[in-house]
Enzyme design. Structure first.
Site, short mmCIF file in Angstrom:
data_model
loop_
_atom_site.label_atom_id
_atom_site.label_comp_id
_atom_site.label_asym_id
_atom_site.label_seq_id
_atom_site.Cartn_x
_atom_site.Cartn_y
_atom_site.Cartn_z
N ASP A 8 55.74 27.45 34.70
CA ASP A 8 54.88 28.63 34.56
C ASP A 8 55.71 29.91 34.68
OD1 ASP A 8 52.98 30.65 34.75
OD2 ASP A 8 52.18 29.98 36.70
N HIS B 105 49.79 33.66 39.97
CA HIS B 105 51.05 33.10 39.45
C HIS B 105 52.23 33.57 40.30
CE1 HIS B 105 49.11 31.81 35.67
NE2 HIS B 105 48.37 32.88 35.86
#
Lengths: 569, 569
Positions: B201, B374
């Site tokens: 990610d 994130h």
């Protein structure tokens, strides 16, 4: 102008009317009116938002001014940005008044008139230290301000009902690149003598603290030049002459040659060099076609496209579509701007493309390559404390920033009811030392599309919206009105609805279904075209919605085919 | 599956193919293939960008998978966000494979199937501590991760060519709201045993440092509740259950009642309460119609619309168009989200409208009411140091973030050539401990418009673009082909071009000009419809451009009217 002496002071009030510049970004224009006399301060354009399909630019609506048959004494321009001067070419002939601006502002305006020729524009230079008396009722004084373009001024208008101060765009830069600090003494003197209302730049009213000096950008750029062994390509606004000066200074210091790429920035560099606002030592500038002869560590390119504008130089460079410049792996690209709201995705696309070409891209807000040209909360406080106005009119920025400016004023002890949060057309009236909101006149936006100024309105935009969503289906029927007969059709043609080659079943089915609809119409009803059209529209609309979930514009067209109508005869 | 035993290990390679989730936001889907067997990880949708006119959503292209006639062993879902599960309803029947997800993920997916019914979806729960052996070649282990939705997992796929780890969306939250910290020991153990490639990610790879804990948001919210005497309205993503939990906890602490407003958030609160992911003490929730009975300091509303989405509750509330909730002056509105790129203007509009209604609005990034789900640069480093992969595949975010992730990997000593920056369809091949880029298969985006999946392509979008810019002008001519005669027309009809009522001169002029064009066509040329159309198009196009500066779509339509064609006969 001949009626001026007949006016009695008692019946006249001072009216301040924003025609733009409140509640939305850009499009600044303020009307100041006393009796039949008035002045305009700024005449900006704004770029359309995404809902104004096909519109090129948006300008303020001056119909009130024209309908009232006012005596417009002058148009005062505070600086050369598009959102302060950009609408002039579209209205200067109609307004038919002298234009006043500082030297650089007029220089940039002249260049606009080359692109948008007008028959006549009377332009007069503002000397910030001289009073400009447009009439006994309108005496203008100016004060130099700091902003992201040189030669910016604010305006103080002395009227029979007190002095109105328009700060226009400003920050308090204590170390401006050109050494021209804000004329604080003039502001303080205005405050001492008394200001009835201040029209205040609120763009950054929701940012705490102070805005950094433009000099900080110079230091960041200098540091990048010092460390980089590669070519540097820097994108900034064409009119940010101070920043361009700092890039040139850094280039000279680090023995780099400068190449200016892009029509608008070449233009603005030319004008500001010629007028002495930009100082470029001999031998520093090189032509684009000479770049490849130089080692990479000797090259700087200054260009446009910091907002990801589709036709700008940097955008085309990032898409490998520029005629003269292409990215070499390792090039350093500096995007010296923050995205204007709405441009974020365009800028991101440019950055992604540059990374794909293996450039280093410096674009983050933390990188120090951009500072705002507008003052933050503490600067707005300072401005209000210098001017000490009775009333405050927050302008520029969006409503949220204007509301923040109102809160700042209240923190300084200015009562909430003495802050006027307005919309275009709202009238503020000042009389006997008191101000009040006094109704609304017609104002708003005028859309410019191609050569058309104001001919595209709500209906046209709504049609474009429908067309853009699901396309159009045209259904044609030829009817002989004499004999009440359908001669041909229904024929179906579509655009932007479905991919025709793969939708023949759908369209054939629609044709069959519409044939049935038409057959059900009695022959004697064939005279009533509106009824036929509405039946066709309903039937086609539900046919297509049931099968596709889409609502294209359905356009039934009936054509009248009498036997003897032959235009080729 | 029957052919499985016939495969020789030597000829099979492990192939990893992103079908989405690289180079652009959202739309995550990864295909992992060994011989004829394969699995899919995630099947997300993305929302169209502004150029995809009329398109509702965008899903990945699975044609390669279907054409190759692969044996799809399963679809693995890592968490319940739209960009990881949203495309499933559009492809589950065609893919015809079992779906695996954690409990909450499947709960949210089921709700989607109510909106988009499918005949059959075989769903199986993932137990993060159990191995899922889909075949001898695909053994899956899971690890719990922290993200902005509960029950998120990453996947480790053990294959004959090594272990592939897909982190999916993650951050390292050291103080997660639900106490479920990342299973670091599993990551470390994977690293110890060896990872051939990690799919990582990269969303926040361009942000230095660490992402703050979700708990920080809880503290900010708690502080706002403590200080506020007014109603509080908080907008967040419907699926951010941890945040909703924190709002409920703060409400209980400060003796406020909670009202949940908006279909999607009511839905998600229901599902997650039922499954035990959200704990709401009895008596805390109240119905919307009971709010007015409570004093303002006892009210909290949780709602959607943090992205300014036009149909969301907060947007309608801000426009005074919500059926049940309206803003009272002094209400505190918290927008607990950052705008997703492209939504900035929508969010700004909502904020402006709320200020107009005299609400206090807390929306600034500095206000502490939102943190990202994130991980930032240091967390990506930690992930890579735990997994110690041979190869790195940066995914999620845009290309610039993936390029930043590549630089992070290089800082850790991973060679640049061992980082694969890919596009949808790029094939990564792993064999004998080595990885390489091995060509490209068809992949990309499929546009969904209404019920149509993939029937809107470049041509239709281009037509919509033209229509949206300058509208359409339709020119109709009825011709009797037998006698080579023009029977009627040219008639001109336009939409989205000019305001017809004020443009009668323009349109009449066009008609006269086109009559001349038609007259110049010889009777014997009337057979060649394409020639007539092209002459009409050129003539009308230049007529309108010269007068308006616009280029509407010109659509000449010729209709054939033989004498005996009467469908009403």
């Amino acid at each position: 102008m001949t009626k001026k002496n007949k006016k009695s002071k008692k019946t006249n009030k001072l009216e301040l009317i924003p025609l733009g510049g409140v509640g939305e970004i850009g499009k600044n224009m303020f009307l100041l009116k006393y009796g039949k006399e008035c002045i305009i301060m700024d005449a900006g354009l704004k770029f359309p938002d995404e809902a104004m399909l096909g519109v090129d630019i948006v300008i303020p609506d001056t119909s009130y001014l024209l309908e009232q048959n006012l005596n417009l004494l002058g148009i005062i321009l505070t600086h050369g940005h598009e959102d302060h001067i950009g609408a002039l070419p579209y209205m200067v002939e109609e307004l038919n008044a002298p234009i006043y601006g500082t030297r650089l502002t007029l220089g940039l305006l002249e260049a606009k008139f080359i692109d948008n020729p007008v028959n006549e524009a009377r332009m007069y230079e503002i000397h910030p230290d001289k009073t400009l008396e447009l009439s006994p009722n309108f005496k203008l004084d100016f004060f130099r301000t700091n902003h992201s373009i040189p030669d910016s001024v604010g305006v103080a208008v002395e009227t029979p009902e007190g002095t109105i101060v328009y700060t226009s765009d400003f920050k308090f830069d204590q170390t401006p690149v050109d050494g021209e600090i804000t004329e604080y003494y003039k502001l303080a003197e205005l405050g001492r003598k008394g200001v009835i209302a201040a029209i205040v730049d609120s763009t950054n009213a929701d940012r705490p603290g102070y805005t950094l000096s433009e000099k900080e950008v110079g230091e960041s750029i200098n540091e990048i030049f010092r460390l980089s062994q590669s070519r540097v390509i820097l994108a900034t606004f064409a009119s940010n002459i101070h920043r361009i000066q700092q890039v040139i200074d850094a280039a000279v210091r680090h023995n780099r040659k400068v190449c200016v790429v892009g029509r608008s920035i070449v233009n603005s560099v030319d004008i500001s060099s010629e007028l002495g606002y930009l100082k470029i030592p001999k031998g520093v500038l090189v032509d684009t076609d000479k770049i490849s002869d130089l080692p990479p560590e000797m090259v700087v390119m200054i260009t446009t496209g910091s907002q990801g504008e589709p036709m700008s130089a940097l955008t085309r460079i990032s898409q490998s579509e520029h005629r003269q410049v292409s990215i070499n792996p390792g090039d350093t690209v500096i995007i010296a701007a923050n995205p204007i709201p709405g441009n974020e995705k365009l800028v991101a696309r440019t950055v992604n493309n540059l990374y794909q070409l293996k450039a280093e891209v410096i674009y983050q807000p933390v990188s120090g390559v951009h500072v705002s040209g507008h003052g933050s909360e503490e600067e707005i406080k300072m401005m209000l404390n210098l001017l000490r106005p009775e009333y405050v009119v927050p302008v520029h920025g969006e409503f949220r920033q204007q509301a923040s400016c109102s809160k700042i004023a209240q923190k300084l002890g200015i009562a909430e009811e003495k802050v006027f949060l307005t919309k275009p057309g709202n009238v503020m009236e000042f009389s006997g030392g008191r101000g009040r909101m006094a109704g609304t006149v017609s104002a708003g936006r005028v859309l410019v599309d191609g050569f058309g100024v104001g001919d595209v309105g709500e209906i046209v935009i709504r049609d474009r919206q429908t067309l853009s969503e699901d396309g159009i289906v045209i259904i044609i029927l030829a009817i002989d009105p004499d004999r009440n007969r359908v001669l041909a059709g229904p024929e179906i043609i579509s655009r932007g609805f479905v991919y025709v080659r793969e939708a023949s079943d759908l369209l054939e089915g629609a044709k069959e279904s519409l044939k049935k609809t038409v057959k059900k119409i009695n022959n004697d009803q064939l005279q009533d075209w509106n009824k036929i059209k509405s039946k066709i529209r309903d039937s086609a609309s539900s046919y297509f919605y049931d099968r596709t979930g889409r609502r294209p514009m359905i356009m039934p067209i009936i054509i009248d085919v009498p036997n003897d109508n032959d235009i080729n005869k």
